[in-house]
Design a protein around this motif. Structure first.
Motif, PDB file in Angstrom:
ATOM      1  N   PRO A  52       0.770  -1.214  -0.080  1.00 32.10           N
ATOM      2  CA  PRO A  52       0.106  -0.013  -0.029  1.00 32.10           C
ATOM      3  C   PRO A  52       0.871   1.359  -0.046  1.00 32.10           C
ATOM      4  CG  PRO A  52      -0.047  -1.102   2.277  1.00 32.10           C
ATOM      5  CD  PRO A  52       0.844  -1.843   1.190  1.00 32.10           C
ATOM      6  N   ASN A  53       2.292   1.064  -0.017  1.00 34.16           N
ATOM      7  CA  ASN A  53       2.950   2.410   0.007  1.00 34.16           C
ATOM      8  C   ASN A  53       3.585   2.468  -1.443  1.00 34.16           C
ATOM      9  OD1 ASN A  53       2.572   3.244   2.517  1.00 34.16           O
ATOM     10  ND2 ASN A  53       3.936   1.883   3.290  1.00 34.16           N
ATOM     11  N   ALA A  54       3.549   1.628  -2.092  1.00 36.95           N
ATOM     12  CA  ALA A  54       4.308   1.629  -3.486  1.00 36.95           C
ATOM     13  C   ALA A  54       3.518   2.144  -4.708  1.00 36.95           C
ATOM     14  CB  ALA A  54       4.755   0.259  -3.767  1.00 36.95           C
ATOM     15  N   PRO A  55       4.218   2.698  -5.568  1.00 40.29           N
ATOM     16  CA  PRO A  55       3.485   3.352  -6.802  1.00 40.29           C
ATOM     17  C   PRO A  55       2.310   2.471  -7.274  1.00 40.29           C
ATOM     18  CG  PRO A  55       5.835   3.908  -6.849  1.00 40.29           C
ATOM     19  CD  PRO A  55       5.607   2.937  -6.014  1.00 40.29           C
ATOM     20  N   LEU A  56       1.499   2.873  -8.016  1.00 42.62           N
ATOM     21  CA  LEU A  56       0.520   1.908  -8.694  1.00 42.62           C
ATOM     22  C   LEU A  56       0.666   2.302 -10.091  1.00 42.62           C
ATOM     23  CD1 LEU A  56      -2.776   2.120  -6.816  1.00 42.62           C
ATOM     24  CD2 LEU A  56      -1.434  -0.009  -7.175  1.00 42.62           C
ATOM     25  N   GLU A  57       0.626   1.128 -10.926  1.00 40.96           N
ATOM     26  CA  GLU A  57       0.728   1.416 -12.404  1.00 40.96           C
ATOM     27  C   GLU A  57      -0.521   2.076 -12.876  1.00 40.96           C
ATOM     28  OE1 GLU A  57       3.335   1.251 -14.355  1.00 40.96           O
ATOM     29  OE2 GLU A  57       4.621   0.611 -12.599  1.00 40.96           O
ATOM     30  N   GLY A  58      -1.849   1.739 -12.328  1.00 40.96           N
ATOM     31  CA  GLY A  58      -2.923   2.046 -12.869  1.00 40.96           C
ATOM     32  C   GLY A  58      -3.882   3.042 -11.748  1.00 40.96           C
ATOM     33  N   ARG A  59      -5.085   2.727 -12.083  1.00 46.80           N
ATOM     34  CA  ARG A  59      -5.948   3.642 -11.219  1.00 46.80           C
ATOM     35  C   ARG A  59      -6.391   2.765  -9.888  1.00 46.80           C
ATOM     36  NH1 ARG A  59      -5.461   4.550 -15.825  1.00 46.80           N
ATOM     37  NH2 ARG A  59      -5.166   6.591 -16.875  1.00 46.80           N
ATOM     38  N   VAL A  60      -6.462   1.467 -10.043  1.00 49.64           N
ATOM     39  CA  VAL A  60      -7.129   0.529  -8.965  1.00 49.64           C
ATOM     40  C   VAL A  60      -6.461   0.161  -7.869  1.00 49.64           C
ATOM     41  CG1 VAL A  60      -8.727  -1.504  -8.890  1.00 49.64           C
ATOM     42  CG2 VAL A  60      -8.736  -0.177 -11.084  1.00 49.64           C
ATOM     43  N   ALA A  61      -6.560   0.522  -6.807  1.00 50.10           N
ATOM     44  CA  ALA A  61      -5.773  -0.017  -5.633  1.00 50.10           C
ATOM     45  C   ALA A  61      -6.326  -1.136  -4.983  1.00 50.10           C
ATOM     46  CB  ALA A  61      -5.557   1.034  -4.559  1.00 50.10           C
ATOM     47  N   ARG A  62      -5.874  -2.149  -4.503  1.00 51.34           N
ATOM     48  CA  ARG A  62      -6.474  -3.312  -3.696  1.00 51.34           C
ATOM     49  C   ARG A  62      -6.159  -3.149  -2.297  1.00 51.34           C
ATOM     50  NH1 ARG A  62      -5.717  -5.296  -8.961  1.00 51.34           N
ATOM     51  NH2 ARG A  62      -7.701  -6.219  -9.767  1.00 51.34           N
ATOM     52  N   SER A  63      -5.274  -2.481  -1.814  1.00 47.09           N
ATOM     53  CA  SER A  63      -4.927  -2.213  -0.247  1.00 47.09           C
ATOM     54  C   SER A  63      -4.788  -1.106  -0.035  1.00 47.09           C
ATOM     55  CB  SER A  63      -3.576  -3.204   0.232  1.00 47.09           C
ATOM     56  OG  SER A  63      -2.708  -2.772  -0.609  1.00 47.09           O
ATOM     57  N   SER A  64      -4.718  -0.741   1.289  1.00 48.38           N
ATOM     58  CA  SER A  64      -4.689   0.604   1.687  1.00 48.38           C
ATOM     59  C   SER A  64      -3.743   0.712   3.137  1.00 48.38           C
ATOM     60  CB  SER A  64      -5.902   1.149   2.278  1.00 48.38           C
ATOM     61  OG  SER A  64      -5.796   2.342   3.068  1.00 48.38           O
ATOM     62  N   ALA A  65      -2.796   1.716   3.064  1.00 51.40           N
ATOM     63  CA  ALA A  65      -2.003   1.950   4.085  1.00 51.40           C
ATOM     64  C   ALA A  65      -2.605   2.370   5.336  1.00 51.40           C
ATOM     65  CB  ALA A  65      -0.773   2.913   3.802  1.00 51.40           C
ATOM     66  N   THR A  66      -3.732   2.840   5.205  1.00 47.79           N
ATOM     67  CA  THR A  66      -4.667   3.747   6.137  1.00 47.79           C
ATOM     68  C   THR A  66      -5.151   2.663   7.347  1.00 47.79           C
ATOM     69  OG1 THR A  66      -5.147   5.361   4.838  1.00 47.79           O
ATOM     70  CG2 THR A  66      -6.240   5.168   6.824  1.00 47.79           C
TER      71      THR A  66
END
Length: 714
Positions: A52-66
């Motif tokens: 959840p801290n690394a860059p995403l290649e796209g727009r869809v995140a599957r985890s959250s640092a929060t």
């Protein structure tokens, strides 16, 4: 003023679940089995888990640092949104408010175009002091609510929103939730560089750069910088800013990793005056929006903020990991700013606020995370302690200066007399919280149980020429979260959750007893869908949120007459529905959409009214297409609609803000050599609309802005 060094190192690392990025490959494979907490530099996806801290290649995140545990969003029994850098760049966002303008439940521009702060409302509440940087609170005052300073958006990797009471993870706060900003950090998967410049139609311009270097298999570092200015619709308001961010990660061994991060802001944000409410509708809206009610001979600002932090992660080798984050924040701000008061004809009354602020804070979050099994039930356990110590010193003065005539303005030659009101504030505060989380898996069932016990202690006072306010108080509070969910194999999950929060407040009630904290509680039912045919995440949340123990002004009879004071008998209730989806389809198509419905009700003070800045309906949609072949390959076109429904300007419900629909456009082209040209137009139709109403003035939302940038990445 206590000056910050030209380069004030800062850092913030959130201890998150992932294997050590710089460890040996064999050790990585071992760690991937548990994924319960570490600092990570490179992007790794393991069995649905995503760093959840690394860059995403796209727009869809599957985890959250929060969420602090790295559990997939699909399995999380809370409403969470993630806005990655790709979406930020595509929208042409330059600040936090713009980055979140397409997210459900959030209302922005609560002081119009304001370079000082990112003012946000979420589920009916102001998030002024509920902004976090890498999991630790970013603030400039111990007193709620006071706006946290704006953080440079170019220095962030992503922005996350956690909705609903979050005290079990983060301590005292509003019941609406929080915003967590994830700073750019060093990456172990290779060198890269970006250089660019941008300009817009209002006269803003900036240069920026971002460089990552991998020294060897254990050490990597990153430098991010930006410098320029920011103009609003008022041409005379020109706010300058410089930003420098540093990050480095070093693997002390295959089991231990150390990460440093730093940030420094040096800027001069000018406070917008707003416009006299009495002139709205009487004169041309766009002329009024661009009129300068301040004076350059008075307006002055000098703000410095630096943060220094480090994170330490140790893998014990038996499925348990220890994570520690520590950050020091140093903040100074001197400013003199014109504000407006009454209106007589076209003559606008004015005053000057003189502010001298000094804020120091040290905060830490220490977590032990691991797993255990009881029969067929798996427990992902997290035990943590977080603490912060704050020191605030501030001087405030209010003076009256000559009015300005809107019909025949005259500038310069302002004499600022001695202030008619002064306040010297001195506050020291300490907060310590103990928390525990148990994330349970039993077949397709998921459950979460969390408890936190927190101690807060504060001492200090504000001395004014009218009297003294005592800020001394102590609070202890137990908060929690319970969630139960079910996950189907087709990517659908449902959940029910209950969570609580609390927020201390200064002052005394009518019986001269210290005010108790306000308390929040929420029931939430939700559904999430992660399709298998394409990359996407769709969420729905139905909630009932209440804040109790709100202050209510009362007048009571006593011997010899009556007295007026406060009793904590008020309540605010928000019931709503939030829908949000983001998806990347085939052939270069992507979409992000959101819809919000909210019904609010106040009892006690303003009994029967609705909460301010909370529209009954709001919606947004952003659609983009990237040409992946043919003569137009490299071109990306996008556009969005934002609808903000009608809403009350204050809890008193005396003035209603009209609904507005805004249109945004974006286009970019990437050449084969890594050069990227980008063009964005926000508020295409140049709608002149009131976005907020203050004590003596109203604030227009941003007018049309055309922004262009050219950068190269290699």
């Amino acid at each position: 003023m206590n000056r910050v060094a030209p380069l004030f190192l800062s850092a913030s690392v959130i201890a998150m679940t992932a294997p050590c990025a710089l460890a040996q490959e064999e050790e990585k494979e071992t760690r991937r089995d548990t994924f319960v907490g570490a600092i990570v530099l490179d992007a790794v996806t393991i069995e649905g888990f995503q760093n959840p801290n690394a860059p995403l290649e796209g727009r869809v995140a599957r985890s959250s640092a929060t969420t602090k545990t790295g559990r997939p969003l699909l399995e999380t029994q809370s409403s969470v949104s993630v806005v990655p850098r790709a979406q930020i760049e595509e929208q042409g966002a330059t600040n936090l408010s713009e980055a979140l303008s397409y997210s459900a439940g959030i209302v922005t521009e609560n002081y119009g175009g304001d370079p000082r702060f990112d003012s946000l409302f979420l589920r009916g509440f102001n998030l002024e002091n509920d902004k976090f940087l890498d999991g630790l609170r970013l603030m400039r005052s111990t007193q709620f609510p006071t706006s946290a300073p704006a953080f440079e958006l170019y220095g962030l990797e992503r922005v996350e929103v956690l909705r609903g009471p979050a005290s079990v993870l983060y301590g005292a706060g509003t019941p609406a939730g929080l915003v967590n900003m994830i700073q750019k950090r060093a990456q172990a998967d290779g060198d890269f560089t970006e250089l660019g410049f941008s300009a817009d139609s209002k006269g803003s311009a900036s240069v920026y750069g971002d460089a990552n270097r991998v020294v060897d298999d254990r050490f990597a570092y990153r430098v991010t910088a930006k410098g320029g200015n920011s103009r609003t619709d008022v041409e005379e308001i020109d706010s300058k800013r410089g930003y420098l961010g540093l990050s480095a990660s070093y693997a002390l061994s295959d089991a231990t990793e150390l990460e440093f991060m730093a940030s420094y802001h040096g800027d001069a944000p000018i406070s917008p005056t707003g416009v006299p409410s009495g002139l709205i509708g009487q004169v041309d809206a766009k002329d009024l929006r661009e009129f300068y009610f301040g004076d350059k001979s008075v307006n002055d600002s000098d703000r410095k903020m630096g943060t220094l932090s480090f994170g330490l992660t140790h893998d014990f080798g038996n499925g348990w990991r220890l994570n520690n984050t520590l950050r020091y924040t140093d903040f100074d701000w001197d400013y003199d700013s014109v504000y407006i008061s009454g209106l007589t004809g076209t003559s606008v009354g004015r005053g000057v606020i003189t502010q001298r602020e000094n804020f120091r804070a040290i905060a830490t979050d220490l977590r032990l995370a691991g797993s255990a099994e009881t029969g067929a039930v798996t427990h992902a356990l997290t035990f943590g302690i977080d603490a912060q110590k704050l020191r605030e010193r501030a001087y405030t003065g209010f003076s009256t200066i000559a009015p300005i005539d809107y019909a025949a303005p005259s500038y310069g030659g302002i004499t600022v007399p001695a202030p008619w009101y002064t306040a010297d504030k001195s506050v020291d505060a300490t907060q310590v919280g103990l928390y525990a989380l148990d994330e349970i898996e039993f077949g397709n069932w998921r459950a979460t149980a969390g408890l936190r016990y927190e101690w807060t202690r504060q001492e200090g006072q504000s001395v004014t020429n009218f009297g003294t306010t005592d800020y001394a108080r102590e609070d202890r509070q137990l908060t929690g979260h319970l969630g139960l969910g079910y996950l189907w194999d087709n990517g659908v999950s449902v959940y029910a959750a209950y969570s609580t929060s609390y927020l201390p407040q200064p002052g005394f009630d009518i019986d001269n007893n210290p005010l108790e904290p306000t308390h929040g509680k929420q029931w939430e039912l939700g559904a999430k869908y992660e399709p298998t045919a394409f990359d996407g995440l769709f969420t729905a949340a139905l909630y009932d949120l209440r804040e109790t123990d709100r202050n209510t002004s009362v007048t009571e009879e006593v011997e010899g007459g009556t007295i007026t004071g406060v009793r904590q008998i008020g309540e605010a209730r928000i019931r709503g529905l939030e829908l949000e989806g983001v998806a990347e389809f085939g052939q270069g198509w992507s979409v992000k959409g959101a819809y919000t419905y909210a019904s609010t009700d106040i009892s006690g003070e303003n009994d029967g009214n609705e909460l301010a800045n909370t529209p009954r309906h709001a919606a947004s949609l952003w659609l983009s297409h990237e040409f992946q072949s043919g003569p137009m390959q490299g071109l990306q076109l996008g556009g969005g609609l934002r609808y903000i429904g009608s809403r009350w300007a204050s809890d008193a419900n005396t003035e209603r803000l009209e609904a507005v629909t805004l249109v945004d456009l974006g286009a970019s082209y990437e050449w084969e050599n890594g050069v990227i040209g980008r063009l964005n137009v926000n508020n295409l139709t140049d709608e002149a609309y009131i976005s907020a109403v203050g004590l003596n003035s109203s604030y227009y939302g941003d007018g049309r802005t055309v922004q262009a940038s050219l950068s190269r990445r290699w």
